[in-house]
Write an enzyme that holds these catalytic residues in place. Structure first.
Site, PDB file in Angstrom:
ATOM      1  N   TRP A 169       6.804  12.960   4.933  1.00  0.00           N
ATOM      2  CA  TRP A 169       7.844  13.417   4.001  1.00  0.00           C
ATOM      3  C   TRP A 169       7.812  14.945   3.971  1.00  0.00           C
ATOM      4  O   TRP A 169       6.786  15.563   4.268  1.00  0.00           O
ATOM      5  CB  TRP A 169       7.642  12.829   2.605  1.00  0.00           C
ATOM      6  N   GLU A 192      -2.308  23.659  -6.518  1.00  0.00           N
ATOM      7  CA  GLU A 192      -1.898  23.383  -5.133  1.00  0.00           C
ATOM      8  C   GLU A 192      -1.491  24.673  -4.416  1.00  0.00           C
ATOM      9  O   GLU A 192      -1.739  24.835  -3.227  1.00  0.00           O
ATOM     10  CB  GLU A 192      -0.710  22.408  -5.102  1.00  0.00           C
ATOM     11  N   GLU A 238      -1.253  19.476   2.921  1.00  0.00           N
ATOM     12  CA  GLU A 238      -1.400  19.991   1.555  1.00  0.00           C
ATOM     13  C   GLU A 238      -0.318  21.024   1.224  1.00  0.00           C
ATOM     14  O   GLU A 238       0.117  21.138   0.084  1.00  0.00           O
ATOM     15  CB  GLU A 238      -2.780  20.629   1.373  1.00  0.00           C
ATOM     16  N   HIS A 242       2.565  20.139  -0.939  1.00  0.00           N
ATOM     17  CA  HIS A 242       2.406  19.767  -2.350  1.00  0.00           C
ATOM     18  C   HIS A 242       2.857  20.888  -3.284  1.00  0.00           C
ATOM     19  O   HIS A 242       3.674  20.680  -4.184  1.00  0.00           O
ATOM     20  CB  HIS A 242       0.946  19.391  -2.646  1.00  0.00           C
ATOM     21  N   GLU A 258     -10.534  15.550  -3.893  1.00  0.00           N
ATOM     22  CA  GLU A 258      -9.340  14.816  -3.457  1.00  0.00           C
ATOM     23  C   GLU A 258      -9.117  13.606  -4.363  1.00  0.00           C
ATOM     24  O   GLU A 258      -7.977  13.272  -4.698  1.00  0.00           O
ATOM     25  CB  GLU A 258      -9.470  14.372  -1.998  1.00  0.00           C
ATOM     26  N   THR A 260      -7.677  14.989  -7.634  1.00  0.00           N
ATOM     27  CA  THR A 260      -6.251  15.335  -7.583  1.00  0.00           C
ATOM     28  C   THR A 260      -5.403  14.072  -7.453  1.00  0.00           C
ATOM     29  O   THR A 260      -4.305  14.011  -7.997  1.00  0.00           O
ATOM     30  CB  THR A 260      -5.920  16.315  -6.429  1.00  0.00           C
ATOM     31  N   ASP A 299      -0.922  11.204  -0.428  1.00  0.00           N
ATOM     32  CA  ASP A 299      -1.598  12.129   0.498  1.00  0.00           C
ATOM     33  C   ASP A 299      -3.047  12.353   0.063  1.00  0.00           C
ATOM     34  O   ASP A 299      -3.970  12.325   0.876  1.00  0.00           O
ATOM     35  CB  ASP A 299      -0.917  13.512   0.494  1.00  0.00           C
ATOM     36  N   GLU A 300      -3.206  12.616  -1.225  1.00  0.00           N
ATOM     37  CA  GLU A 300      -4.567  12.901  -1.724  1.00  0.00           C
ATOM     38  C   GLU A 300      -5.474  11.703  -1.474  1.00  0.00           C
ATOM     39  O   GLU A 300      -6.655  11.861  -1.152  1.00  0.00           O
ATOM     40  CB  GLU A 300      -4.553  13.239  -3.233  1.00  0.00           C
ATOM     41  N   HIS A 354      -6.613  11.819   2.039  1.00  0.00           N
ATOM     42  CA  HIS A 354      -7.594  12.900   2.231  1.00  0.00           C
ATOM     43  C   HIS A 354      -8.949  12.510   1.634  1.00  0.00           C
ATOM     44  O   HIS A 354      -9.998  12.805   2.196  1.00  0.00           O
ATOM     45  CB  HIS A 354      -7.090  14.194   1.582  1.00  0.00           C
TER      46      HIS A 354
HETATM   47 FE   LIG Z   1      -5.817  17.490  -1.778  1.00  0.00          FE
HETATM   48 FE   LIG Z   2      -2.750  18.541  -2.808  1.00  0.00          FE
END
Ligand SMILES: [Fe+2]
Ligand SMILES: [Fe+2]
Length: 334
Positions: free
Chosen positions: A39, A82, A120, A123, A173, A176, A205-206, A209
């Site tokens: 995305w 971020e 990242e 974000h 991670e 977040t 995403d986090e 990660h």
């Molecule tokens: Fe992160």
């Molecule tokens: Fe992030």
């Protein structure tokens, strides 16, 4: 409880990192998403090139009116966190054995660190544009805070040590992920489904990660269990500082503490979450199941395994100060 022994982590971590580099290189493509499938911020923002851009913006702003100020403040703090990505990338690139010497190295660690940074980077970009378009935030104050934060830096006390570094990122991670997920839930509750979607995507995403950093540490625990255990104890003893703890808007000496208080009060990121993250990592790396440990290592194991419960008890006793003014929202209280 004091940890009554000195911890020195052997410099053999360089060999250990080299020994798992090929494994990491093999995992990078599944731990990161291909760019073509990723995305991008514009997927969630009004299209300024379309004919009905003005209409999309009014609808966008109308929806964002539903957000209460306290949620807005937490979202701003999360966005600022971020946006200090330059500090995190340079920190990651200082970890011994992880360093990307040329800036375009092909080692697994270099591929990971650039790919992670690129993911990242979206974000802060998305949240910044979202908040700007809502028209509800004093953007100059927010931008000043980002400027100060990057100038002030970021020191999680990981000493350029990759074991400490990956324990820190495994923790952060997950933190977040929890924080963005909770903002998503609160946004939906307030009736702002669009922000729910945005924060949900970021939390996704986090989560990937988190999985990656935990996996790197799992490999390190396999190859070098005692030093990994000592590093874990040392990192928890140091306490996991929040990446944006040096934020400043130019006036407010207590800005970070105030932001953390609001996040705690509305349940976005709490002392209880801190305890839960420790619990999760302890179980993920099977710390209590480690056997044949020396006296020192076994003390480290006991210390680590007792911490989560201690923090949970402390969390029960936390009291919150009353609402306070934030320059980010034109000195309204949150
Ligand atoms: Fe992160
Ligand atoms: Fe992030």
């Amino acid at each position: 409880m004091e940890l009554a022994y000195p911890i020195e982590i052997s410099p053999s971590y360089l060999e250990v990192l080299n020994s798992i580099e090929a494994f990491v290189r093999g995992q990078v493509t599944s731990l990161l998403k291909p760019v073509v499938e990723s995305w991008q911020p514009s997927d969630f923002l009004p299209d300024m090139a379309s004919e009905n851009w003005a209409d999309s913006i009014s609808k966008f702003r109308e929806r964002a009116k539903a957000l209460p100020d306290d949620l807005l403040v937490v979202l701003v703090g999360d966005m600022i966190t971020e946006e200090a990505l330059p500090s995190y990338q340079s920190w990651l690139n200082r970890l011994k054995g992880v360093i990307d010497y040329s800036g375009a190295d092909e080692s697994g660690w270099a591929l990971w660190s650039r790919g992670w940074t690129a993911e990242e980077n979206r974000h802060g970009d998305l949240l910044n544009k979202y908040l700007y378009l809502t028209g509800r935030v004093n953007m100059r104050s927010v931008e000043t805070t980002i400027h100060h934060l990057i100038t002030n830096g970021f020191n999680p006390q990981t000493e350029n040590n990759p074991y400490l570094g990956f324990i820190y990122t495994s923790f952060q991670e997950r933190a977040t992920k929890i924080s963005h997920r909770n903002v998503a839930t609160l946004a939906a509750k307030a009736g702002e489904d669009h922000l729910q979607k945005i924060c949900g995507m970021i939390a996704g995403d986090e989560a990937r990660h988190e999985k990656a950093y935990k996996l790197f540490m799992t490999k390190i625990f396999e190859v070098d269990p005692v030093n990994a255990l000592q590093a874990f104890a040392k990192m928890l003893k140091t306490k996991i500082v929040m990446p944006a703890s040096l934020m400043h808007d130019g006036n407010d000496e207590h800005l970070f503490a105030k932001f953390s208080n609001v996040a705690q009060r509305i349940g976005v990121y709490t002392a209880y979450d801190y305890a839960e993250i420790i619990e999760d990592l302890v179980s993920h790396w099977n710390i209590s199941g480690m056997t044949s440990l020396s006296g020192v290592a076994s003390k480290a194991q006991d210390y680590i395994c007792s911490l989560s419960d201690r923090y949970k008890k402390l969390a029960d006793r936390i009291k919150f100060p009353p609402k306070e003014k934030f320059s980010w929202i034109y000195d309204r209280e949150a």
